[in-house]
Design a protein around this motif. Structure first.
Motif, mmCIF file in Angstrom:
data_model
loop_
_atom_site.group_PDB
_atom_site.id
_atom_site.type_symbol
_atom_site.label_atom_id
_atom_site.label_comp_id
_atom_site.label_asym_id
_atom_site.label_seq_id
_atom_site.Cartn_x
_atom_site.Cartn_y
_atom_site.Cartn_z
ATOM 1 N N ASP A 181 0.953 -1.338 -0.077
ATOM 2 C CA ASP A 181 -0.035 0.167 -0.139
ATOM 3 C C ASP A 181 0.815 1.231 -0.205
ATOM 4 O OD1 ASP A 181 -2.036 -1.588 -0.153
ATOM 5 O OD2 ASP A 181 -2.757 -1.428 2.040
ATOM 6 N N THR A 182 1.939 1.345 0.916
ATOM 7 C CA THR A 182 2.653 2.651 0.913
ATOM 8 C C THR A 182 3.317 2.652 -0.402
ATOM 9 O OG1 THR A 182 4.435 1.382 1.905
ATOM 10 C CG2 THR A 182 2.950 2.315 3.293
ATOM 11 N N GLU A 183 3.861 1.775 -1.030
ATOM 12 C CA GLU A 183 4.674 1.838 -2.494
ATOM 13 C C GLU A 183 3.654 2.352 -3.472
ATOM 14 O OE1 GLU A 183 8.005 1.369 -3.181
ATOM 15 O OE2 GLU A 183 8.115 1.179 -1.218
ATOM 16 N N VAL A 184 2.106 1.829 -3.357
ATOM 17 C CA VAL A 184 1.335 2.311 -4.288
ATOM 18 C C VAL A 184 1.063 3.816 -4.183
ATOM 19 C CG1 VAL A 184 -0.995 2.055 -4.970
ATOM 20 C CG2 VAL A 184 0.117 -0.064 -4.553
ATOM 21 N N ARG A 185 0.993 4.266 -3.100
ATOM 22 C CA ARG A 185 0.817 5.792 -2.831
ATOM 23 C C ARG A 185 1.860 6.529 -3.473
ATOM 24 N NH1 ARG A 185 -1.625 3.501 2.036
ATOM 25 N NH2 ARG A 185 0.301 3.808 3.300
ATOM 26 N N LEU A 186 3.101 6.211 -3.081
ATOM 27 C CA LEU A 186 4.262 6.856 -3.677
ATOM 28 C C LEU A 186 4.031 7.100 -5.373
ATOM 29 C CD1 LEU A 186 7.049 8.054 -2.973
ATOM 30 C CD2 LEU A 186 8.005 5.922 -3.167
ATOM 31 N N LEU A 187 3.964 5.846 -6.067
ATOM 32 C CA LEU A 187 3.784 5.918 -7.473
ATOM 33 C C LEU A 187 2.435 6.499 -7.851
ATOM 34 C CD1 LEU A 187 4.650 4.705 -9.957
ATOM 35 C CD2 LEU A 187 3.419 2.557 -9.858
ATOM 36 N N LEU A 188 1.489 6.592 -7.153
ATOM 37 C CA LEU A 188 0.125 7.299 -7.666
ATOM 38 C C LEU A 188 0.572 8.692 -7.644
ATOM 39 C CD1 LEU A 188 -2.738 5.006 -6.662
ATOM 40 C CD2 LEU A 188 -1.717 5.034 -8.868
ATOM 41 N N GLU A 206 -14.182 -24.280 5.423
ATOM 42 C CA GLU A 206 -15.494 -24.715 5.957
ATOM 43 C C GLU A 206 -15.379 -26.310 5.901
ATOM 44 O OE1 GLU A 206 -18.473 -22.708 4.118
ATOM 45 O OE2 GLU A 206 -18.519 -20.923 5.748
ATOM 46 N N ALA A 207 -14.876 -27.020 4.827
ATOM 47 C CA ALA A 207 -14.703 -28.382 4.835
ATOM 48 C C ALA A 207 -13.722 -28.964 5.814
ATOM 49 C CB ALA A 207 -14.734 -28.573 3.392
ATOM 50 N N GLY A 208 -12.787 -28.102 6.612
ATOM 51 C CA GLY A 208 -11.889 -28.569 7.482
ATOM 52 C C GLY A 208 -10.527 -28.229 7.387
ATOM 53 N N ALA A 209 -10.249 -27.666 6.070
ATOM 54 C CA ALA A 209 -8.945 -27.121 5.841
ATOM 55 C C ALA A 209 -8.656 -26.053 6.703
ATOM 56 C CB ALA A 209 -8.644 -26.835 4.361
ATOM 57 N N VAL A 210 -7.155 -25.575 6.441
ATOM 58 C CA VAL A 210 -6.652 -24.204 6.860
ATOM 59 C C VAL A 210 -6.042 -23.609 5.729
ATOM 60 C CG1 VAL A 210 -4.593 -25.158 7.900
ATOM 61 C CG2 VAL A 210 -5.273 -22.985 8.710
ATOM 62 N N ALA A 211 -6.243 -22.113 5.805
ATOM 63 C CA ALA A 211 -5.826 -21.570 4.490
ATOM 64 C C ALA A 211 -4.658 -20.532 5.130
ATOM 65 C CB ALA A 211 -6.976 -20.869 3.774
ATOM 66 N N LEU A 212 -3.540 -20.361 4.674
ATOM 67 C CA LEU A 212 -2.637 -19.659 4.723
ATOM 68 C C LEU A 212 -2.209 -18.494 3.449
ATOM 69 C CD1 LEU A 212 -0.629 -18.776 7.298
ATOM 70 C CD2 LEU A 212 1.188 -20.160 6.012
ATOM 71 N N VAL A 213 -2.589 -17.272 3.734
ATOM 72 C CA VAL A 213 -2.729 -16.332 2.862
ATOM 73 C C VAL A 213 -1.753 -15.236 2.739
ATOM 74 C CG1 VAL A 213 -4.442 -14.936 1.289
ATOM 75 C CG2 VAL A 213 -5.325 -16.952 2.613
ATOM 76 N N ALA A 214 -0.775 -15.267 1.918
ATOM 77 C CA ALA A 214 0.183 -14.152 1.957
ATOM 78 C C ALA A 214 -0.515 -13.257 0.945
ATOM 79 C CB ALA A 214 1.451 -14.690 1.506
ATOM 80 N N SER A 215 -0.368 -11.738 1.364
ATOM 81 C CA SER A 215 -0.712 -10.826 0.274
ATOM 82 C C SER A 215 -0.197 -9.512 0.691
ATOM 83 C CB SER A 215 -2.443 -10.595 0.412
ATOM 84 O OG SER A 215 -2.758 -9.535 -0.371
ATOM 85 N N SER A 216 0.115 -8.616 -0.474
ATOM 86 C CA SER A 216 0.567 -7.263 -0.145
ATOM 87 C C SER A 216 -0.442 -6.338 -0.097
ATOM 88 C CB SER A 216 1.553 -7.010 -1.518
ATOM 89 O OG SER A 216 0.664 -6.999 -2.649
ATOM 90 N N ASP A 217 -1.714 -6.926 -0.126
ATOM 91 C CA ASP A 217 -2.882 -5.936 -0.109
ATOM 92 C C ASP A 217 -3.635 -5.903 1.370
ATOM 93 O OD1 ASP A 217 -5.335 -4.631 -0.193
ATOM 94 O OD2 ASP A 217 -5.898 -5.612 -2.248
ATOM 95 N N SER A 218 -3.195 -4.934 2.161
ATOM 96 C CA SER A 218 -3.720 -5.314 3.616
ATOM 97 C C SER A 218 -5.146 -5.090 3.601
ATOM 98 C CB SER A 218 -2.966 -4.051 4.602
ATOM 99 O OG SER A 218 -3.316 -2.736 3.846
ATOM 100 N N ALA A 256 3.842 -3.812 9.808
ATOM 101 C CA ALA A 256 4.839 -4.097 8.936
ATOM 102 C C ALA A 256 6.139 -2.949 8.782
ATOM 103 C CB ALA A 256 4.105 -4.176 7.402
ATOM 104 N N HIS A 257 5.683 -1.759 8.899
ATOM 105 C CA HIS A 257 6.767 -0.883 8.837
ATOM 106 C C HIS A 257 7.386 -0.436 10.047
ATOM 107 C CE1 HIS A 257 4.483 0.181 4.853
ATOM 108 N NE2 HIS A 257 5.778 0.843 4.720
ATOM 109 N N GLY A 258 7.050 -1.151 11.087
ATOM 110 C CA GLY A 258 7.632 -1.071 12.340
ATOM 111 C C GLY A 258 7.374 0.133 13.066
ATOM 112 N N GLN A 259 6.100 0.573 12.786
ATOM 113 C CA GLN A 259 5.597 2.038 13.338
ATOM 114 C C GLN A 259 4.765 1.690 14.395
ATOM 115 O OE1 GLN A 259 3.544 3.570 9.893
ATOM 116 N NE2 GLN A 259 5.260 4.380 8.938
ATOM 117 N N GLU A 260 4.420 0.390 14.767
ATOM 118 C CA GLU A 260 3.886 0.133 15.892
ATOM 119 C C GLU A 260 4.522 -1.004 16.831
ATOM 120 O OE1 GLU A 260 -0.391 -2.206 16.707
ATOM 121 O OE2 GLU A 260 -0.637 -0.644 15.163
#
Length: 511
Positions: free
Chosen positions: A186-193, A454-466, A502-506
């Motif tokens: 997101d922060t890089e998107v703002r910089l480019l836009l 819901e069928a019993g699996a677990v999903a691990l989702v990596a994304s740059s879109d917060s 992610a940015h270490g601001q918290e």
């Protein structure tokens, strides 16, 4: 005679293109105003990519013209050279820059070439001076001698844009940006836009192709909407709601909110203790049945590496992984598949899709042995199952025999997702599952993920879109420097908190 300041920068008239019986672009006409950002929108398969290729001269049009500065060119006669001469400049999603070369070298390769002196030797001082001039002109905080790869993703994109523009003129050219922010946080998107907006304010005409609606509302003066190859609307984003814009794109009302995430959390499915692999670690991880767990972090934080280590792509150097309490040896992807782990990688084109093979072949490649009996392939059963999957996963294809490359990006992604979910995996690893996917297909992929858990699996989702993570996940793990520095539960999960961690601001959240 000076040019009329109110004259459109570009006028497209009756653009038409067919591929066999498929009418990909059907009589599209619109104009671009000078010094404005025009967003080109539409679902996967709407005709956007074909239209851009026609303007670039990569695909010859069947009919229509494009007029720039009053000079009209038949689309059937457009070539890359004519597009460049007319003032069209393109920055594609897969950029042709070179991270291992310096900025000065990248600008020279994409511009007027290297200045040479006696004996054909490169005049490096002159090349650096020219690069410094271009960097200053386009407000890019970088040095000509820096390697391009040392810059952040947004500044690399800004260099690519400057390279495209350096040989043209803002007052009479058109900059076409094809999904420039697709893999940026997101922060890089703002910089480019912000940079794109500055270009437009200085007189540059911009045609921005994007699936991210927040970009449309933040930077675009006008939105051009395609559906099924036809122009369906031109609207000013400031005059329309997000819900109405989504309905124009998809052709029906779509609930953008992700499926309900309030399901009961089940028993532990996967555990990792002191896991170290490449840039990741040590990491402790506990995943429960029935939950979608997000993985957030900046580029280089280890998001993708964590998923790759759990699928046997990246060697685990130390630590342990347990599935339902049983220790796993994840030396190869085959080990992971046998254990019931599935993986949808970030780079579909290079790591997942067999573009020239059929939809049928792409869907069955992960279960191919199931169709062999007595040394023979049961092709009829394979094709019947593929047809069922087309229906189940809402994939738009003329038939299961169609080449995967003929499908839109969103439908290709659903083919890849269906390849793995048909195995009824216990653990689903998804890296940027909706990258470059339109809003309608995105919601359908969310539904498929929720159906699997819901069928019993677990999903691990990596994304740059917060925002995506905040919408679809039950909790989110935030990585920085290969370590988990925070975990946000459903009650405290917001895109802004994800970004701050992610940015270490918290302050890091002790797990």
């Amino acid at each position: 005679m000076s040019a009329d300041p109110h004259e459109p920068a570009l006028v497209l008239s009756g653009a038409t293109k067919s591929f066999g019986a498929n009418l990909a672009v059907d009589g599209v006409s619109f104009s671009l105003a000078k010094g404005h950002v025009h967003a080109l929108l539409g679902g996967n398969g709407s005709g956007k990519s074909t239209l851009i290729k026609m303007l670039a001269g990569v695909e010859r049009g069947d009919g229509g013209t494009v007029a720039i500065r009053g000079h009209s060119i038949p689309l059937a006669e457009m070539t890359p050279a004519r597009a460049t001469a007319a003032g069209l400049r393109f920055v594609h999603q897969q950029r042709s820059t070179f991270p291992e070369l310096t900025i000065a070298e990248n600008l020279a390769i994409g511009g007027n070439g290297f200045p040479v002196g006696a004996g054909g030797r490169v005049r490096w001082r002159a090349a650096r001076r020219e690069a410094a001039r271009v960097l200053a002109k386009y407000d890019i905080d970088a040095h000509p001698d820096q390697l391009l790869g040392e810059l952040g993703p947004a500044r690399q994109a800004m260099v690519a844009i400057a390279r495209a523009l350096q040989t043209g003129h803002a007052d009479n050219g058109i900059l076409v940006l094809d999904e420039p922010t697709v893999s940026l946080p997101d922060t890089e998107v703002r910089l480019l836009l912000d940079a794109v907006r500055r270009h437009a304010d200085q007189g540059q005409t911009v045609l921005l192709v994007t699936h991210r609606l927040e970009e449309v509302f933040s930077v675009a003066d006008n939105a051009i909407l395609l559906r099924n190859g036809q122009l369906v609307a031109e609207v000013a984003p400031r005059s329309i709601t997000r819900a109405d814009l989504v309905e124009l794109i998809v052709g029906r009302a779509v609930d953008e909110i992700a499926p309900d995430t309030s399901a009961e959390r089940g028993p532990i499915v996967l555990e990792a203790q002191s896991l170290c692999a490449g840039p990741v670690g040590p990491v402790d991880l506990t995943l429960h049945a029935g939950e979608v767990v997000g993985v957030a972090g900046l580029v280089g934080s280890g998001r993708s590496s964590l998923l790759k280590s759990l699928f046997g792509v990246l060697p685990i150097e130390s630590g342990s992984v347990r599935l339902h309490g049983t220790a796993l040896r994840l030396g190869t992807p085959r080990d992971a598949m046998r254990a019931g782990i599935a993986f949808v990688p970030e780079n579909r084109a290079e790591d997942a899709a067999f573009q020239e093979l059929s939809v049928n072949d792409n869907m069955s490649v992960a279960v191919l042995l199931d169709y062999w009996r007595g040394g023979r392939l049961r092709a009829g059963v394979q094709r019947r199952d593929a047809r069922d999957l087309l229906s189940r996963f809402l994939i738009k294809a003329q038939s299961v025999d169609e080449s995967l490359s003929a499908l839109s990006g969103g439908n290709q992604q659903k083919v890849i997702v269906s390849r793995w979910l048909r195995r009824a995996p216990q653990v689903v690893l998804l890296d940027e599952p909706t990258q470059g996917v339109d809003v309608g297909a995105r919601h359908e992929i969310y539904l498929l993920i929720r159906e699997a858990v819901e069928a019993g699996a677990v999903a691990l989702v990596a994304s740059s879109d917060s925002e995506e993570l905040a919408a679809i996940c039950d909790r989110v793990l935030v990585l920085r420097g290969g370590r988990i520095v925070g975990e946000l539960s459903r009650d405290e999960l917001t895109s802004s908190r994800v970004e701050r961690l992610a940015h270490g601001q918290e302050k890091e959240v002790t797990l």
